[in-house]
Write a protein that holds these residues in place. Sequence first.
Motif, mmCIF file in Angstrom:
data_model
loop_
_atom_site.group_PDB
_atom_site.id
_atom_site.type_symbol
_atom_site.label_atom_id
_atom_site.label_comp_id
_atom_site.label_asym_id
_atom_site.label_seq_id
_atom_site.Cartn_x
_atom_site.Cartn_y
_atom_site.Cartn_z
ATOM 1 N N ASN A 190 -14.489 -2.075 11.551
ATOM 2 C CA ASN A 190 -14.572 -2.641 10.205
ATOM 3 C C ASN A 190 -13.358 -2.381 9.319
ATOM 4 N N GLY A 191 -12.385 -1.655 9.815
ATOM 5 C CA GLY A 191 -11.152 -1.475 9.079
ATOM 6 C C GLY A 191 -11.131 -0.343 8.073
ATOM 7 N N GLU A 192 -12.150 0.520 8.055
ATOM 8 C CA GLU A 192 -12.173 1.601 7.068
ATOM 9 C C GLU A 192 -11.007 2.574 7.230
ATOM 10 N N GLU A 193 -10.466 2.665 8.454
ATOM 11 C CA GLU A 193 -9.379 3.608 8.714
ATOM 12 C C GLU A 193 -8.136 3.319 7.878
ATOM 13 N N PHE A 194 -8.015 2.112 7.356
ATOM 14 C CA PHE A 194 -6.848 1.787 6.546
ATOM 15 C C PHE A 194 -6.886 2.478 5.176
ATOM 16 N N GLY A 195 -8.066 2.864 4.726
ATOM 17 C CA GLY A 195 -8.165 3.550 3.438
ATOM 18 C C GLY A 195 -8.256 2.622 2.238
ATOM 19 N N ASP A 254 5.832 -12.032 -2.217
ATOM 20 C CA ASP A 254 6.288 -12.625 -3.479
ATOM 21 C C ASP A 254 5.344 -12.326 -4.644
ATOM 22 N N TYR A 255 4.220 -11.687 -4.378
ATOM 23 C CA TYR A 255 3.268 -11.311 -5.424
ATOM 24 C C TYR A 255 3.997 -10.406 -6.414
ATOM 25 N N ASP A 256 3.837 -10.673 -7.713
ATOM 26 C CA ASP A 256 4.686 -9.982 -8.691
ATOM 27 C C ASP A 256 3.961 -8.999 -9.601
ATOM 28 N N SER A 257 2.848 -8.454 -9.131
ATOM 29 C CA SER A 257 2.143 -7.424 -9.896
ATOM 30 C C SER A 257 1.936 -6.199 -9.015
ATOM 31 N N ALA A 258 1.486 -5.116 -9.619
ATOM 32 C CA ALA A 258 1.190 -3.902 -8.855
ATOM 33 C C ALA A 258 0.051 -4.177 -7.871
ATOM 34 N N VAL A 259 0.066 -3.466 -6.749
ATOM 35 C CA VAL A 259 -0.972 -3.604 -5.737
ATOM 36 C C VAL A 259 -1.560 -2.230 -5.423
ATOM 37 N N ASP A 313 11.006 -1.291 -0.935
ATOM 38 C CA ASP A 313 10.584 -2.408 -1.792
ATOM 39 C C ASP A 313 9.062 -2.496 -1.885
ATOM 40 N N ALA A 314 8.395 -2.396 -0.745
ATOM 41 C CA ALA A 314 6.940 -2.535 -0.723
ATOM 42 C C ALA A 314 6.260 -1.359 -1.430
ATOM 43 N N TYR A 315 6.741 -0.151 -1.167
ATOM 44 C CA TYR A 315 6.097 1.016 -1.762
ATOM 45 C C TYR A 315 6.293 1.068 -3.270
ATOM 46 N N SER A 316 7.335 0.447 -3.761
ATOM 47 C CA SER A 316 7.611 0.498 -5.200
ATOM 48 C C SER A 316 6.522 -0.181 -6.034
ATOM 49 N N VAL A 317 5.729 -1.058 -5.432
ATOM 50 C CA VAL A 317 4.665 -1.740 -6.183
ATOM 51 C C VAL A 317 3.272 -1.227 -5.831
ATOM 52 N N VAL A 318 3.207 -0.233 -4.932
ATOM 53 C CA VAL A 318 1.914 0.354 -4.565
ATOM 54 C C VAL A 318 1.598 1.461 -5.556
ATOM 55 N N GLY A 319 0.464 1.343 -6.235
ATOM 56 C CA GLY A 319 0.096 2.322 -7.247
ATOM 57 C C GLY A 319 -0.618 3.541 -6.691
ATOM 58 N N ASP A 320 -0.435 4.672 -7.356
ATOM 59 C CA ASP A 320 -1.187 5.904 -7.086
ATOM 60 C C ASP A 320 -1.252 6.295 -5.621
ATOM 61 N N ASP A 321 -0.115 6.227 -4.928
ATOM 62 C CA ASP A 321 -0.066 6.605 -3.519
ATOM 63 C C ASP A 321 -1.135 5.872 -2.706
ATOM 64 N N TRP A 362 -1.883 -4.160 18.566
ATOM 65 C CA TRP A 362 -1.105 -3.593 17.455
ATOM 66 C C TRP A 362 -1.491 -2.144 17.172
ATOM 67 N N ASN A 363 -0.472 -1.341 16.858
ATOM 68 C CA ASN A 363 -0.649 0.017 16.346
ATOM 69 C C ASN A 363 -0.328 0.025 14.862
ATOM 70 N N GLY A 364 -0.895 0.963 14.148
ATOM 71 C CA GLY A 364 -0.591 1.155 12.743
ATOM 72 C C GLY A 364 -0.119 2.571 12.504
ATOM 73 N N ILE A 365 0.879 2.719 11.653
ATOM 74 C CA ILE A 365 1.377 4.033 11.269
ATOM 75 C C ILE A 365 1.302 4.117 9.753
ATOM 76 N N ARG A 366 0.485 5.056 9.254
ATOM 77 C CA ARG A 366 0.365 5.217 7.807
ATOM 78 C C ARG A 366 1.542 6.024 7.294
ATOM 79 N N LEU A 367 2.119 5.554 6.204
ATOM 80 C CA LEU A 367 3.225 6.253 5.557
ATOM 81 C C LEU A 367 2.767 6.818 4.229
ATOM 82 N N ARG A 368 3.341 7.964 3.884
ATOM 83 C CA ARG A 368 3.090 8.579 2.563
ATOM 84 C C ARG A 368 4.410 9.105 2.037
#
Length: 138
Positions: A8-13, A49-54, A76-84, A126-132
């Motif tokens: 169900n994708g819960e691992e993505f957080g 191209d979405y221009d608001s915080a995510v 670039d991508a992390y700059s619009v991600v709020g609150d870690d 596909w594999n996923g690697i979470r970044l912090r």
Amino acid sequence: MNETASQNGEEFGFRSGDIVQEWLWDDDVDDSIRAKIENLTGEDLVDEDYDSAVDGAIVWWRDGDDEDELSDTIVDAYSVVGDDGPFWVLTPKPGRPGAASSSTVQSAAKTAGMNAATPLTVSPDWNGIRLRAFGKGR
């Protein structure tokens, strides 16, 4: 060693109502991953191209793409991600076209000021690697 994702994708957080931005989409992405995230959040993924915080982001990255481009995309991508918020780089699994080593992703993440977690199997291909950001958990 890779861990395996849930159905169900819960691992993505991500959580219900989260806006998740998708970077470097191409026709080789796994639509089941996209559907899991959209079902979990109740929201459509937004593009780069979405221009608001995510609230979180996923980056589809393949071997053969420029590692410096990956570092730049992470910044670039992390700059619009709020609150870690949850931030993932998705790569084809070993043996698949475009498979990238986790060390390549880890190197690009380090250049971008991020820590990379252990790869997680998020679909058959596909594999996923979470970044912090450095100093934000493991």
